[in-house]
Scaffold this motif. Sequence first.
Motif, mmCIF file in Angstrom:
data_model
loop_
_atom_site.group_PDB
_atom_site.id
_atom_site.type_symbol
_atom_site.label_atom_id
_atom_site.label_comp_id
_atom_site.label_asym_id
_atom_site.label_seq_id
_atom_site.Cartn_x
_atom_site.Cartn_y
_atom_site.Cartn_z
ATOM 1 N N SER A 164 6.284 3.906 -0.856
ATOM 2 C CA SER A 164 6.985 4.888 -0.005
ATOM 3 C C SER A 164 6.999 6.281 -0.617
ATOM 4 C CB SER A 164 8.431 4.412 0.277
ATOM 5 O OG SER A 164 8.430 3.132 0.858
ATOM 6 N N ALA A 165 5.952 6.637 -1.404
ATOM 7 C CA ALA A 165 5.866 7.994 -1.969
ATOM 8 C C ALA A 165 4.399 8.314 -2.212
ATOM 9 C CB ALA A 165 6.655 8.100 -3.268
ATOM 10 N N ILE A 166 4.099 9.603 -2.123
ATOM 11 C CA ILE A 166 2.723 10.037 -2.399
ATOM 12 C C ILE A 166 2.632 10.404 -3.880
ATOM 13 C CG2 ILE A 166 0.947 11.735 -1.915
ATOM 14 C CD1 ILE A 166 2.052 11.987 0.906
ATOM 15 N N THR A 167 1.777 9.709 -4.575
ATOM 16 C CA THR A 167 1.587 9.951 -6.002
ATOM 17 C C THR A 167 0.419 10.902 -6.211
ATOM 18 O OG1 THR A 167 2.428 7.751 -6.503
ATOM 19 C CG2 THR A 167 1.143 8.865 -8.228
ATOM 20 N N GLU A 168 0.593 11.874 -7.080
ATOM 21 C CA GLU A 168 -0.517 12.776 -7.408
ATOM 22 C C GLU A 168 -1.054 12.410 -8.788
ATOM 23 O OE1 GLU A 168 -0.830 17.350 -8.612
ATOM 24 O OE2 GLU A 168 -0.518 17.104 -6.430
ATOM 25 N N ALA A 169 -2.355 12.125 -8.834
ATOM 26 C CA ALA A 169 -3.032 11.815 -10.096
ATOM 27 C C ALA A 169 -4.122 12.853 -10.322
ATOM 28 C CB ALA A 169 -3.626 10.420 -10.048
ATOM 29 N N VAL A 212 0.842 -1.198 0.000
ATOM 30 C CA VAL A 212 0.000 0.000 0.000
ATOM 31 C C VAL A 212 0.869 1.237 0.000
ATOM 32 C CG1 VAL A 212 -1.781 1.284 1.234
ATOM 33 C CG2 VAL A 212 -1.844 -1.217 1.193
ATOM 34 N N THR A 213 0.481 2.216 -0.762
ATOM 35 C CA THR A 213 1.122 3.531 -0.760
ATOM 36 C C THR A 213 0.028 4.571 -0.685
ATOM 37 O OG1 THR A 213 2.708 4.968 -1.898
ATOM 38 C CG2 THR A 213 1.192 3.684 -3.286
ATOM 39 N N SER A 214 0.319 5.823 -0.983
ATOM 40 C CA SER A 214 -0.673 6.902 -0.913
ATOM 41 C C SER A 214 -0.737 7.635 -2.243
ATOM 42 C CB SER A 214 -0.318 7.889 0.203
ATOM 43 O OG SER A 214 -0.345 7.249 1.456
ATOM 44 N N ALA A 215 -1.949 8.169 -2.530
ATOM 45 C CA ALA A 215 -2.130 8.960 -3.749
ATOM 46 C C ALA A 215 -3.100 10.087 -3.456
ATOM 47 C CB ALA A 215 -2.644 8.087 -4.884
ATOM 48 N N THR A 216 -2.835 11.213 -4.088
ATOM 49 C CA THR A 216 -3.751 12.346 -4.016
ATOM 50 C C THR A 216 -4.434 12.472 -5.372
ATOM 51 O OG1 THR A 216 -2.323 13.481 -2.438
ATOM 52 C CG2 THR A 216 -3.982 14.804 -3.579
ATOM 53 N N LEU A 217 -5.742 12.357 -5.374
ATOM 54 C CA LEU A 217 -6.527 12.423 -6.615
ATOM 55 C C LEU A 217 -7.073 13.834 -6.770
ATOM 56 C CD1 LEU A 217 -8.496 9.059 -6.209
ATOM 57 C CD2 LEU A 217 -6.210 9.438 -7.159
ATOM 58 N N VAL A 218 -6.547 14.551 -7.754
ATOM 59 C CA VAL A 218 -6.969 15.933 -7.996
ATOM 60 C C VAL A 218 -7.963 15.913 -9.159
ATOM 61 C CG1 VAL A 218 -6.228 18.257 -8.561
ATOM 62 C CG2 VAL A 218 -4.738 16.768 -7.188
ATOM 63 N N ILE A 219 -9.243 16.187 -8.865
ATOM 64 C CA ILE A 219 -10.316 16.087 -9.858
ATOM 65 C C ILE A 219 -10.956 17.449 -10.066
ATOM 66 C CG2 ILE A 219 -12.439 14.896 -10.513
ATOM 67 C CD1 ILE A 219 -10.026 13.044 -10.191
ATOM 68 N N THR A 233 -13.256 9.181 -2.550
ATOM 69 C CA THR A 233 -13.414 10.617 -2.342
ATOM 70 C C THR A 233 -12.266 11.354 -3.028
ATOM 71 O OG1 THR A 233 -14.467 10.203 -0.217
ATOM 72 C CG2 THR A 233 -13.621 12.428 -0.615
ATOM 73 N N PRO A 234 -12.561 12.318 -3.916
ATOM 74 C CA PRO A 234 -11.490 13.011 -4.630
ATOM 75 C C PRO A 234 -10.881 14.136 -3.792
ATOM 76 C CG PRO A 234 -13.602 13.813 -5.375
ATOM 77 C CD PRO A 234 -13.894 12.727 -4.373
ATOM 78 N N ASN A 235 -9.727 14.633 -4.270
ATOM 79 C CA ASN A 235 -9.054 15.810 -3.715
ATOM 80 C C ASN A 235 -8.635 15.627 -2.255
ATOM 81 O OD1 ASN A 235 -9.340 17.424 -6.165
ATOM 82 N ND2 ASN A 235 -11.541 17.387 -5.666
ATOM 83 N N VAL A 236 -8.367 14.397 -1.867
ATOM 84 C CA VAL A 236 -7.757 14.083 -0.573
ATOM 85 C C VAL A 236 -6.735 12.977 -0.821
ATOM 86 C CG1 VAL A 236 -9.769 14.730 0.792
ATOM 87 C CG2 VAL A 236 -9.532 12.378 -0.011
#
Length: 718
Positions: free
Chosen positions: A186-191, A131-138, A153-156
């Motif tokens: 080990s990184a936050i991905t922004e999509a 598991v890693t983290s991602a920020t979904l910018v919609i 939930t987007p934008n979080v």
Amino acid sequence: MSAMFRRLIPAALLLSALATAAPVYAQGDLAEVQAQVAEARRRFDSLDYEQAVPALDRAIAVLASRRTEDTRRLLADAYEMRARARFGLGDQAGAREDFISLLRVDPSRSLTGQISPRVVTIFDDARKNTVTSATLVIVPPNAEVMLDGVAVTPNVTIPVLVGDHTLTAKRVGYRDGTATFSAAASAITEASLTLARESAVIALVTSPADVDVLVDGVVRGKTAVGPPTADYTDRAARAGVPMTQLSAVMTLTDIGVGAHRIEFRKGCFVSAERRMDVARLEDVVLDPVKLAPAVATVIARSTQPGARVFIDGQDKGVAPFTAELCEGEHVVEMRAPNGRFSRRIDAKANQRVEVNGDLRPAFALVSAGAVGALGADLRVVVERALEPLKSVLVFAPPADRVEQTLRASQLPNDWLTFDANRRPLGSSGDITAPMRRDLSTKIAQAFDAQGVASVAVPSALNRNRVVVSLLSAGSSIPDVIELTLDRPDSIADAVTVLDRPLTFTRPTLGLSVVDVADVPGAAVVGVQANSAAARANVQVGDIVTRVGTQTIADSTALAAALAGKTANDTLALELKDRAGAVKKADIKVAMTPRLIGMNDQMLMANRVLLDLRSRLSSPMPAGEEPIVRLNAAAALARLQAWSEARVELQKVTLPEGPGVGNGTVQYLMGLCAENLGNRIEAEAAWRVAAASQSWLTDDGPPVKELAEAKLAELQRRR
């Protein structure tokens, strides 16, 4: 260790989740999973991990093969329980494998409660590489977003699995969008995903609900029952509408740049309209649209006590009746056993409509041989053309009711159509007289009418020239009248013929007069015994030369002077006797009965019969009932309803004497008996008539001559 695990995984948690997921399984599968989990729980609580794991294996196999959004939590719980059971058996690799499976089902899952640090370490190690983290910018931020088919939930910043992902988003007014991205450990991905705007969106609510909404003339649907889920409190307050009276929010899409007209329509309410000039594609929220009621007040009164009021075919009770009706066209009727009233009204909002019903005998238009020149229902066209009628009502029942009634009797639409010479048209020729007599009664009753009617177009060359046939209940021979619908004079003539007044008595002086060539005045040729003329010493051979100050040139002038007089009026006559001497006589007017002419080709016998039946059903002046019944019998005889005519004649008692009297009754009784096949009764009646001084009608001929001819005919047949 066992106590700790018993605290960590309550059995109720799994059983509750299983119950929640029940709808997604067949009954047998769900029961099997429940049994397996219950068995695993029992084994787990007794530290019998060897037996708990196989039970969980079977449950996970079923859940994993039928994974849905509703069972994700249930499957994750099962994986967690098996991981801890494997740990208890010393299988750390198996526990790590189950934790990885758990995180693939629910990346946001975490362990809570009092858990062994060694278990947490295994879980964290599995999580670190899974598991890693991602920020979904919609854009727009309120779009519906799915990550790998699961709503998020987007934008979080949210936990996601390491690896490739598919991101989709949609929102009304925008084109659907899709993007892919790869999430590293080990990184936050922004999509990011930006949807392209394709139309303006209008959100609206109405009061009341169930309102048709049209955009630029095109129906977009109806507003649903509310209240709205969005916060319309301030807007509702400005519109003066309680939130509870608002509809749910309706969204209009596909709204382009430019001017638009939004219409709001609902029956019984005043339509509303909003005009919008859309300068750019954006979301617009309209203030609540409140429709005002569009009702008129209708007051229905009847001249006949006890008449029932019907509005659009629905019984509303006894007149007088007051009701509020929706704006639009309505039919107000009043019905009673002997008559009916019908009026079409076009009610306007806030209008007060008073309908005063003068009930008349009614013919229901239940047959049409063709459509009108413009494809209209000819029955309705004829109904409106004959609205001026005063003596009877000709009305068109609703087409669907007519069709249903005719179908029930297996009748075609043209079963009652005739031409101007009373010749049947189309299927009408297949209906026998007895059948038509029975059908006229049955169908008239079905429409609370006293008779039935039809309209036919005899010639395709002029579809405005129609023939209307009228049939009283129980009759088989119609009255027919021809009119041209696009000629007002033709319609007026038809109304005049149908409204020809009926009079059952006429004024008389008790004498008969004729014209004599080259002799001015009216020559007396008969004086009725015991009449006012006889008492005034008027003699046969006298010449009436003056009435009051009016000179009498002939018998027509005397009849004109007498017309309009009523019983006990006095006429001052001046006469010359045979010697030429002038004499005066003051004679009181008497009223003598009248009888319709059975051979009168202009007589509308069906219409007359309805009128007479109506009169007989209501109180009448003393002495009028016998002559009304006699005329009803004559009308029935004209229509060859001999049995019904005989019944009426049996109720008639008139004195013997000149004019219409007992001899008239007996002669008609003889005709009825003859046509009913009763020779003896016919002969007895005609013998009485042959000895009578009565006339067939008030102006002749004497029934004595007619009865003697009938008796002679009987003798020849013997």
